[in-house]
Design an enzyme around this catalytic site. Structure first.
Site, PDB file in Angstrom:
ATOM      1  N   GLU A  48       0.739  -1.014  -0.002  1.00 31.76           N
ATOM      2  CA  GLU A  48       0.005   0.021  -0.228  1.00 31.76           C
ATOM      3  C   GLU A  48       0.770   1.097  -0.111  1.00 31.76           C
ATOM      4  OE1 GLU A  48      -3.682  -2.312   2.317  1.00 31.76           O
ATOM      5  OE2 GLU A  48      -2.477  -0.977   3.348  1.00 31.76           O
ATOM      6  N   CYS A  67       3.789   8.292   1.172  1.00 29.85           N
ATOM      7  CA  CYS A  67       4.159   7.281   2.139  1.00 29.85           C
ATOM      8  C   CYS A  67       4.456   6.011   1.124  1.00 29.85           C
ATOM      9  CB  CYS A  67       3.346   7.206   3.133  1.00 29.85           C
ATOM     10  SG  CYS A  67       3.819   5.789   4.304  1.00 29.85           S
ATOM     11  N   CYS A  78       6.994  -7.509   6.778  1.00 29.44           N
ATOM     12  CA  CYS A  78       8.156  -6.725   7.515  1.00 29.44           C
ATOM     13  C   CYS A  78       8.568  -7.867   8.567  1.00 29.44           C
ATOM     14  CB  CYS A  78       7.892  -5.434   8.172  1.00 29.44           C
ATOM     15  SG  CYS A  78       9.153  -4.724   9.112  1.00 29.44           S
ATOM     16  N   CYS A  94       7.205  -5.682  15.125  1.00 33.15           N
ATOM     17  CA  CYS A  94       6.888  -4.944  16.241  1.00 33.15           C
ATOM     18  C   CYS A  94       5.325  -5.129  16.625  1.00 33.15           C
ATOM     19  CB  CYS A  94       6.960  -3.256  15.690  1.00 33.15           C
ATOM     20  SG  CYS A  94       8.288  -2.865  15.182  1.00 33.15           S
ATOM     21  N   CYS A 114       2.060  -3.621  15.151  1.00 30.61           N
ATOM     22  CA  CYS A 114       2.049  -3.208  13.684  1.00 30.61           C
ATOM     23  C   CYS A 114       1.457  -4.144  12.990  1.00 30.61           C
ATOM     24  CB  CYS A 114       3.551  -2.682  13.399  1.00 30.61           C
ATOM     25  SG  CYS A 114       3.668  -2.664  11.539  1.00 30.61           S
ATOM     26  N   CYS A 174      -0.146   5.025  10.230  1.00 30.11           N
ATOM     27  CA  CYS A 174       0.992   4.171  10.560  1.00 30.11           C
ATOM     28  C   CYS A 174       0.834   2.949  11.336  1.00 30.11           C
ATOM     29  CB  CYS A 174       2.085   4.915  11.517  1.00 30.11           C
ATOM     30  SG  CYS A 174       3.361   5.473  10.624  1.00 30.11           S
TER      31      CYS A 174
HETATM   32  S1  SF4 Z   1       6.413  -0.723  12.605  1.00 27.54           S
HETATM   33 FE1  SF4 Z   1       5.785  -2.347  11.260  1.00 27.54          FE
HETATM   34  S2  SF4 Z   1       6.615  -1.939   9.376  1.00 27.54           S
HETATM   35 FE2  SF4 Z   1       7.725  -0.597  10.914  1.00 27.54          FE
HETATM   36  S3  SF4 Z   1       9.608  -2.071  11.564  1.00 27.54           S
HETATM   37 FE3  SF4 Z   1       8.013  -2.243  12.844  1.00 27.54          FE
HETATM   38  S4  SF4 Z   1       7.049  -4.208  12.277  1.00 27.54           S
HETATM   39 FE4  SF4 Z   1       8.132  -3.188  10.334  1.00 27.54          FE
END
Ligand code: SF4
Length: 345
Positions: free
Chosen positions: A90, A105, A112, A116, A119, A336
């Protein structure tokens, strides 16, 4: 051509032309057509038909296409980009405070690996890296969705993925974005958002002389809390990240943005605020406090407004510049930590 045409720099195109027995002086013209004008090789009408056909054959099919468009009530537009293998990412277009200027963005990986906990992209893990041409395609494909009279002047590498975990492709994409005959963006208007991979920070600082703006996600004031929220902290702890930031060759009068997602009961106590203030003492930084964006896949939630205020006050009293960030595009899951993998990836 060792480097793909859609992500080649002028000197690489020149070499390819030479090897192909074509006139080398066409290189800049081709580069401008592909990058500054965002044309397909077949649309390069200012080069001869034969060369155009060779370029089209060399480039192959377009890197991606727009699969979905979502408009938010706050003016944000989210595009879902589909790549040849079915992977999707996206990209989000947002207005800026300056009329006529937009910020985009973009994503750098499908998924990823950083994991995190707050996220959406991190929860599903890493599927694959994007190539430089797939990173650039997000900008080219968004052009027709930029409203009349507006222009994308700022790019933030803050979508899906950790840019420094895919550094070679990201470096090439930034080189083309900031090349005066490429997308022509000012280096200071390109921002890379990272959890702080130390060797990547060193390489970025060296390769672009510190000109690329940095947004660094700390999310905690000590290692115990950070390792829980940002697992990669076990390999790149706060001390090493902060040391790399202090060594980043930041130009005078520029500041690094520190991102801090506030999560209720996890990292929003004033002890964390005081530790964060101590860590950042004397550094050229500003702090963005981001009350967490809720999404279905995470049990975490944002703290109440009075907790956010109290946290901010501790940092302000320590002399830091602090901003509480609004949740733009929250209604279309474009904020985010909400960029999610699509079911087909
Ligand atoms: S916030 Fe999400 S996209 Fe960013 S580094 Fe952490 S896991 Fe990866």
């Amino acid at each position: 051509m060792p480097v793909r045409l859609r992500e080649a720099l002028p000197d690489e195109i020149e070499r390819w032309l030479g090897d192909a027995g074509e006139p080398r002086y066409r290189a800049l013209q081709i580069f401008r057509g592909l990058q500054a004008r965002g044309l397909e090789p077949a649309g390069l009408t200012d080069v001869g038909k034969t060369l155009r056909a060779r370029l089209a054959a060399e480039a192959g099919p377009p890197a991606g296409e727009v699969a979905e468009v979502h408009h938010s009530v706050d003016g944000t537009t989210k595009l879902v980009i589909a790549f040849a293998d079915g992977a999707m990412v996206e990209t989000v277009l947002m207005g800026t405070t300056i009329p006529g200027r937009m910020s985009q963005c973009i994503s750098t990986q499908v998924g990823c690996a950083m994991g995190c906990v707050f996220c959406h992209s991190g929860i599903a893990g890493l599927k694959r890296n994007l190539t430089a041409s797939e990173i650039l395609a997000q900008i080219h494909l968004a052009r027709v969705h930029v409203p009349e009279g507006e222009q994308v002047t700022n790019v933030v590498l803050m979508g899906m993925g950790e840019p420094l975990h895919n550094y070679e492709a990201v470096r090439r994409a930034i080189q083309i974005m900031t090349h005066p005959d490429g997308l022509g963006l000012s280096t200071r208007r390109v921002t890379l958002s990272t959890v702080g991979l130390v060797r990547g920070l060193e390489a970025l600082g060296r390769d672009f002389s510190g000109q690329i703006a940095l947004a660094v996600s700390l999310h905690a004031g000590d290692d115990a809390v950070r390792s829980r929220l940002v697992p990669v902290n076990r390999r790149h702890d706060l001390e090493s990240v902060v040391a790399a930031l202090r060594a980043y060759p930041l130009p005078a009068r520029r500041r690094i943005t520190i991102e801090y997602t506030l999560i209720s009961g996890e990292n929003d106590d004033l002890g964390q605020a005081r530790k964060l203030a101590r860590l950042l003492r004397g550094m050229a930084v500003k702090v963005n406090l981001i009350p967490m964006n809720q999404h279905g896949a995470s049990p975490h939630e944002a703290p109440p407004p009075e907790t956010v205020e109290a946290f901010r006050d501790v940092l302000v009293r320590a002399g830091l510049s602090v901003f509480v960030r609004h949740r733009r595009g929250a209604d279309i899951a474009a904020a985010c930590g909400q960029l999610a993998l699509r079911p087909s990836t």
